[in-house]
Scaffold this active site. Structure first.
Site, PDB file in Angstrom:
ATOM      1  N   TYR A   1       0.859  -1.185   0.000  1.00 50.20           N
ATOM      2  CA  TYR A   1       0.000   0.000   0.000  1.00 50.20           C
ATOM      3  C   TYR A   1       0.893   1.232   0.000  1.00 50.20           C
ATOM      4  O   TYR A   1       1.893   1.287   0.732  1.00 50.20           O
ATOM      5  CB  TYR A   1      -0.887  -0.005   1.250  1.00 50.20           C
ATOM      6  CG  TYR A   1      -1.731   1.232   1.440  1.00 50.20           C
ATOM      7  CD1 TYR A   1      -1.518   2.070   2.543  1.00 50.20           C
ATOM      8  CD2 TYR A   1      -2.739   1.574   0.546  1.00 50.20           C
ATOM      9  CE1 TYR A   1      -2.308   3.202   2.741  1.00 50.20           C
ATOM     10  CE2 TYR A   1      -3.538   2.701   0.730  1.00 50.20           C
ATOM     11  CZ  TYR A   1      -3.309   3.521   1.830  1.00 50.20           C
ATOM     12  OH  TYR A   1      -4.081   4.646   2.027  1.00 50.20           O
TER      13      TYR A   1
ATOM     14  N   ASP B   1       9.327   2.390  -0.936  1.00 54.68           N
ATOM     15  CA  ASP B   1       8.380   3.117  -0.085  1.00 54.68           C
ATOM     16  C   ASP B   1       8.695   2.765   1.365  1.00 54.68           C
ATOM     17  O   ASP B   1       8.302   1.713   1.869  1.00 54.68           O
ATOM     18  CB  ASP B   1       6.940   2.720  -0.448  1.00 54.68           C
ATOM     19  CG  ASP B   1       5.938   3.442   0.433  1.00 54.68           C
ATOM     20  OD1 ASP B   1       4.742   3.463   0.087  1.00 54.68           O
ATOM     21  OD2 ASP B   1       6.344   3.981   1.488  1.00 54.68           O
TER      22      ASP B   1
ATOM     23  N   LYS C   1       5.501   9.188   8.273  1.00 52.34           N
ATOM     24  CA  LYS C   1       5.338   8.656   9.645  1.00 52.34           C
ATOM     25  C   LYS C   1       6.439   9.161  10.602  1.00 52.34           C
ATOM     26  O   LYS C   1       6.419  10.302  11.031  1.00 52.34           O
ATOM     27  CB  LYS C   1       5.251   7.134   9.594  1.00 52.34           C
ATOM     28  CG  LYS C   1       3.977   6.637   8.846  1.00 52.34           C
ATOM     29  CD  LYS C   1       3.831   5.149   8.882  1.00 52.34           C
ATOM     30  CE  LYS C   1       2.779   4.673   7.894  1.00 52.34           C
ATOM     31  NZ  LYS C   1       1.403   4.760   8.395  1.00 52.34           N
TER      32      LYS C   1
HETATM   33  P1  KE4 Z   1      -0.327   8.396   4.555  1.00 55.85           P
HETATM   34  O1  KE4 Z   1      -0.886   9.104   3.340  1.00 55.85           O
HETATM   35  O2  KE4 Z   1      -1.385   7.621   5.307  1.00 55.85           O
HETATM   36  O3  KE4 Z   1       0.502   9.322   5.458  1.00 55.85           O
HETATM   37  O4  KE4 Z   1       0.757   7.325   4.035  1.00 55.85           O
HETATM   38  C1  KE4 Z   1       0.341   6.370   3.086  1.00 55.85           C
HETATM   39  C2  KE4 Z   1       1.285   5.185   3.151  1.00 55.85           C
HETATM   40  C3  KE4 Z   1       2.278   5.059   2.198  1.00 55.85           C
HETATM   41  N1  KE4 Z   1       3.150   4.027   2.227  1.00 55.85           N
HETATM   42  C4  KE4 Z   1       3.078   3.087   3.204  1.00 55.85           C
HETATM   43  C5  KE4 Z   1       4.073   1.955   3.201  1.00 55.85           C
HETATM   44  C6  KE4 Z   1       2.084   3.174   4.212  1.00 55.85           C
HETATM   45  O5  KE4 Z   1       2.032   2.228   5.182  1.00 55.85           O
HETATM   46  C7  KE4 Z   1       1.171   4.241   4.195  1.00 55.85           C
HETATM   47  C8  KE4 Z   1       0.068   4.384   5.231  1.00 55.85           C
HETATM   48  N2  KE4 Z   1      -0.082   3.293   6.130  1.00 55.85           N
HETATM   49  C9  KE4 Z   1      -1.401   3.088   6.676  1.00 55.85           C
HETATM   50  C10 KE4 Z   1      -1.369   1.844   7.567  1.00 55.85           C
HETATM   51  N3  KE4 Z   1      -1.399   0.661   6.852  1.00 55.85           N
HETATM   52  C11 KE4 Z   1      -1.871   4.292   7.419  1.00 55.85           C
HETATM   53  C12 KE4 Z   1      -3.120   4.074   8.235  1.00 55.85           C
HETATM   54  C13 KE4 Z   1      -4.287   4.758   7.649  1.00 55.85           C
HETATM   55  O6  KE4 Z   1      -4.466   4.691   6.414  1.00 55.85           O
HETATM   56  O7  KE4 Z   1      -5.029   5.344   8.442  1.00 55.85           O
END
Ligand code: KE4
Length: 430
Positions: free
Chosen positions: A144, A239, A267
């Site tokens: 993701y 990523d 993060k």
């Molecule tokens: P954000 O747009 O949520 O800051 O980051 C997206 C993203 C990009 N790449 C990786 C590897 C990620 O894990 C994420 C976001 N992770 C999720 C948890 N699986 C965030 C939780 C959520 O969507 O509320």
């Protein structure tokens, strides 16, 4: 546990916010029941509005490696916010945090900050396409990268599928140039590059996956990724939004000894504030506007308060690297949870890298999204609530990684193992 105030507040939220949450992952859809509403975090704990306390293994989905309300982060952000919160003009903290990232990650010479991991991944894909003049992007089922149109593609059952949008509102045209391959499948990678390597702009992946539950990469897969992308002039995008500064100070690429062309971050580099970044060698990053032609912009990019939180977090991690201790605690937790699951007689797999781990309820080794999906998600949901009722807050989905934080102790690990022993007995009893 009494969670009546959470339930009432969640009902109220559902009247004014879609699904009552500002991100679907929080809605407990995968485990049922009503989400708990958090009043505050302190150190390794989350406290809900009913006064219950939980040992926090979600860690805000990764950012809170130092635990909640860390004194150094509080101090830095209060000092920063006293100078105002946003200028729309350059400020020194942006450069200071960029210099810390460059110093930490050898494959990175330049950094562009944005406000989320999604924005960072989206911009990295645009940069790969702009820098190569090509359109095709490869991603992997189960990885993701945020809600980027071009990457919201359904995971086909075969080794290779052409991008089909997995959400309404994503036009077919946005995913026509996205290929979806199976993670850890070096053969399909070789085949795709043999057939159309000179058309592929970039390959994006989680170098250690958190988003299908924890899945590590095979050596063969990583070796072929780097060999084939280099040979065909394709940009390799790691990523590291979840793994950056989490698995090592230099991220998964330091732990694995890899060197991607572009790194996506988020993060932890924001210390709990909205920060994302994409970064890489100068020759690539200089393609980004205004240095180059690839457009990207953002009102709150490099926000001085968020930068201050990120600087405080990275300085703490640099001064007191927690990675060996986190790995040792992780190993103790792993041994305890394996023993508990074996004693309970449930079919399980346990995947872990450092402080990231997942207990899968399946007898099949989990190496990609297909095998992850053999997990018994009903059993996971039962385990989740049995642990919640014992004060242990796990990620609310079988397909997420759990995180240890630096403020956890051996006693916390012992407490978690004891809770899991009881919880797994209940799961096994059905
Ligand atoms: P954000 O747009 O949520 O800051 O980051 C997206 C993203 C990009 N790449 C990786 C590897 C990620 O894990 C994420 C976001 N992770 C999720 C948890 N699986 C965030 C939780 C959520 O969507 O509320």
């Amino acid at each position: 546990m009494n969670r009546s105030k959470s339930a009432a507040t969640f009902e109220r939220a559902c009247r004014v916010t879609p699904g009552g949450v500002n991100s679907p992952a929080r809605a407990f859809g995968a485990v049922g029941g009503s989400p708990i509403v958090i009043a505050r975090g302190d150190g390794p704990y989350l406290h809900d509005i009913d006064g219950n306390r939980y040992l926090d293994f979600i860690s805000s989905w990764g950012p809170m490696i130092l635990g909640h309300a860390h004194p150094a982060v509080i101090e830095a952000t209060i000092a920063a916010v006293r100078n105002g919160s946003s200028y729309g003009a350059p400020s020194e903290p942006e450069t200071e945090l960029a210099e810390l990232v460059v110093e930490a990650i050898p494959s990175v010479e330049m950094v562009r900050f944005v406000s989320s991991g999604t924005e960072a991944a989206m911009s990295a894909v645009r940069l790969a396409r702009g820098a190569t003049g090509r359109d095709l992007i490869i991603k992997f089922a189960g990885c993701y990268h945020g809600h980027v149109d071009a990457l919201l593609v359904s995971a086909g059952s075969s080794a290779l599928t052409h991008g089909v949008p997995n959400s309404p509102g994503v036009p077919r045209g946005c995913t026509d140039d996205t290929l979806v391959l199976r993670y850890n499948d070096a053969e399909s990678l070789r085949e795709v590059f043999q057939a159309q390597g000179d058309r592929i702009a970039g390959v994006i992946l989680e170098p250690v996956v958190g988003n299908m539950g924890l899945v590590p990469p095979s050596e063969e897969f990583r070796h072929n990724l780097r060999r084939l992308t280099r040979h065909h002039g394709t940009l390799l995008i790691y990523d590291e939004v979840m793994t950056g500064f989490r698995l090592a100070y230099g991220g998964a690429q330091e732990l694995l000894g890899d060197s991607p062309d572009i790194t996506v971050l988020g993060k932890i580099i924001g210390g709990g504030y909205p920060v994302g970044a994409y970064a890489g060698r100068t020759e690539i990053m200089k393609q980004v506007m205004p240095a180059g032609p690839v457009f990207q912009a953002g009102t709150l990019s490099g926000n001085p308060v968020a930068m201050a939180a990120g600087i405080a977090t990275l300085k703490e991690l640099k001064a007191n690297p927690p990675y060996q201790r986190l790995d040792r605690m992780g190993a103790t937790l792993e041994a305890g949870l394996r023993a508990a699951a074996t004693a309970a007689g449930v079919a399980f797999q346990f995947n872990r890298v450092g402080s990231m781990w997942t207990l899968f309820f399946t007898g099949t080794p989990v190496t990609n999204y297909d095998t992850a999906r053999t997990s018994d998600t009903k059993r996971f949901a039962r385990f989740f609530w049995e642990m919640m009722d014992r004060g242990i807050y796990l990620p609310c989905s079988q397909f997420e990684a759990a995180f240890l934080s630096t403020v956890m102790t051996d006693d916390h690990v012992t407490q978690t193992i004891a809770a899991a022993r009881e919880a797994l007995r209940e799961v096994a009893a059905g």
